[in-house]
Design an enzyme around this catalytic site. Structure first.
Site, short mmCIF file in Angstrom:
data_model
loop_
_atom_site.label_atom_id
_atom_site.label_comp_id
_atom_site.label_asym_id
_atom_site.label_seq_id
_atom_site.Cartn_x
_atom_site.Cartn_y
_atom_site.Cartn_z
CG HIS A 35 8.59 -5.81 0.20
ND1 HIS A 35 9.43 -4.96 0.41
CD2 HIS A 35 8.14 -4.74 -1.01
CE1 HIS A 35 10.25 -4.11 -0.68
NE2 HIS A 35 8.64 -3.78 -1.28
CG HIS A 38 7.29 -2.72 3.33
ND1 HIS A 38 7.07 -2.91 2.10
CD2 HIS A 38 7.97 -1.40 2.61
CE1 HIS A 38 6.58 -2.68 0.81
NE2 HIS A 38 7.34 -0.97 0.82
CD GLN A 62 2.01 8.47 -3.44
OE1 GLN A 62 2.20 8.40 -2.63
NE2 GLN A 62 2.70 7.03 -3.91
CG ASP A 153 11.07 4.68 -3.82
OD1 ASP A 153 10.18 4.03 -4.67
OD2 ASP A 153 10.23 4.01 -2.82
CD GLN A 156 8.82 7.89 -1.75
OE1 GLN A 156 7.69 8.34 -2.10
NE2 GLN A 156 8.68 7.16 -0.30
CB SER A 188 10.24 -3.00 -5.83
OG SER A 188 9.37 -2.35 -6.14
CB SER A 189 4.87 -3.93 -4.34
OG SER A 189 5.29 -3.11 -2.60
O1 PAF Z 1 6.94 5.24 -0.64
C1 PAF Z 1 5.64 5.19 -0.62
O2 PAF Z 1 5.50 3.66 -0.18
C2 PAF Z 1 4.93 6.86 -0.71
O3 PAF Z 1 4.79 7.39 -2.05
C3 PAF Z 1 4.52 7.01 0.82
C4 PAF Z 1 5.62 7.68 1.08
C5 PAF Z 1 3.75 5.94 2.07
C6 PAF Z 1 3.22 8.35 0.43
O4 PAF Z 1 2.14 7.73 0.65
#
Ligand code: PAF
Length: 286
Positions: A35, A38, A62, A153, A156, A188-189
């Site tokens: 989206h 990104h 994950q 995120d 992350q 967000s998706s």
């Molecule tokens: O943020 C994401 O979309 C995922 O966690 C990533 C960093 C591509 C790892 O799969």
């Protein structure tokens, strides 16, 4: 022109050709279903490099047992078209066998300690091990000079920064600002799962984050700020996983540091939303 690549040798040839020509390569890892948020990462990547590689790989390691890996939305044609418009040079789309040659359940695992155990890590056990495991592989496959991750995120991003520093990956990490809808909802998706009734309510998360920041800056105790935020979200119909104020770097609880971040994870109906807001606490506050 975005070249779609699913063969590791071709990816390596392509990137090597660019680096030999003296070009700097940026990387934007994603799980697809792209989206505007990104695409803003891709545009930011462009500002840091001559070439941009994005990846789309829905990473099985994950997802928890109760999270639906098989139903994660896959929209490859739409993704390629959007990446082309955003100025992406190559799209790396590995299959599971390339990523995990012995199978995802027999993968060499990368585990970042500490920062992975709290907040999202506590609610999604193993999630960040899967993220670190796949990002380490993606870095080795693409070998970029710089990689862009969204601040949306937030944890992350902290995990990736730790991973890069600790394992000496020669990759500069760039943190991209969160893209928001007009009412403040972070893109967000997952927003597509909100019902028409839930969608306006979802913006309450951003309003609560703003109030948390204002209260801390005004000197209110962290515990009170967190419990007020949790109550307000619950009254607005959310099922709250956490509403906390942490230090920006390793997300430890402290309201004394000047660089802080308010983080919320909450469920609205069947949709789990996360968001955060970074701020500086003036040394004079409290
Ligand atoms: O943020 C994401 O979309 C995922 O966690 C990533 C960093 C591509 C790892 O799969």
């Amino acid at each position: 022109m975005t070249t779609v690549i699913d063969d590791l040798a071709q990816l390596r040839d392509t990137v090597r050709g660019w680096t030999r020509a003296g070009e700097r390569v940026a990387f934007v890892p994603t799980m697809g279903n792209l989206h505007a948020g990104h695409f803003s990462l891709v545009r930011l990547a462009r500002e840091h490099a001559d070439r941009v590689v994005a990846s789309v790989f829905v990473n099985p390691t994950q997802f928890g047992p109760n999270e639906d890996f098989s139903r994660y939305p896959r929209t490859p044609e739409q993704d390629v078209a959007g990446l082309r418009d955003a100025g992406c040079d190559a799209l790396w789309m590995p299959n599971v066998d390339t990523m995990y040659p012995f199978g995802a359940d027999k993968a060499v695992q990368v585990r970042v300690p500490g920062v992975t155990d709290m907040l999202e890590g506590a609610h999604r056990p193993g999630h960040f091990d899967g993220v670190a495991t796949v990002v380490a592989r993606l870095f080795l496959q693409v070998q970029p000079d710089v990689a862009v991750f969204g601040r949306k995120d937030y944890q992350q991003l902290a995990v990736i920064r730790y991973l890069v520093r600790e394992m000496s990956f020669p990759v500069e990490i760039v943190a991209a600002p969160t893209m928001r809808e007009a009412d403040g909802l972070a893109m967000s998706s997952r927003n597509q799962y909100l019902t028409p009734d839930e969608r306006p309510q979802a913006a309450e998360i951003h309003r609560v984050l703003t109030s948390m920041r204002d209260a801390i800056v005004a000197g209110t105790a962290r515990e009170k700020v967190e419990s007020d935020a949790t109550r307000r979200l619950a009254e607005a119909g959310f099922d709250v996983d956490y509403a906390v104020v942490r230090r920006q770097d390793l997300l430890e609880p402290s309201a004394r540091d000047e660089a802080l971040v308010a983080l919320i994870a909450a469920r609205l109906g069947r949709t789990r939303l996360i968001d955060n807001l970074e701020f500086q606490r003036p040394a004079s506050a409290g």
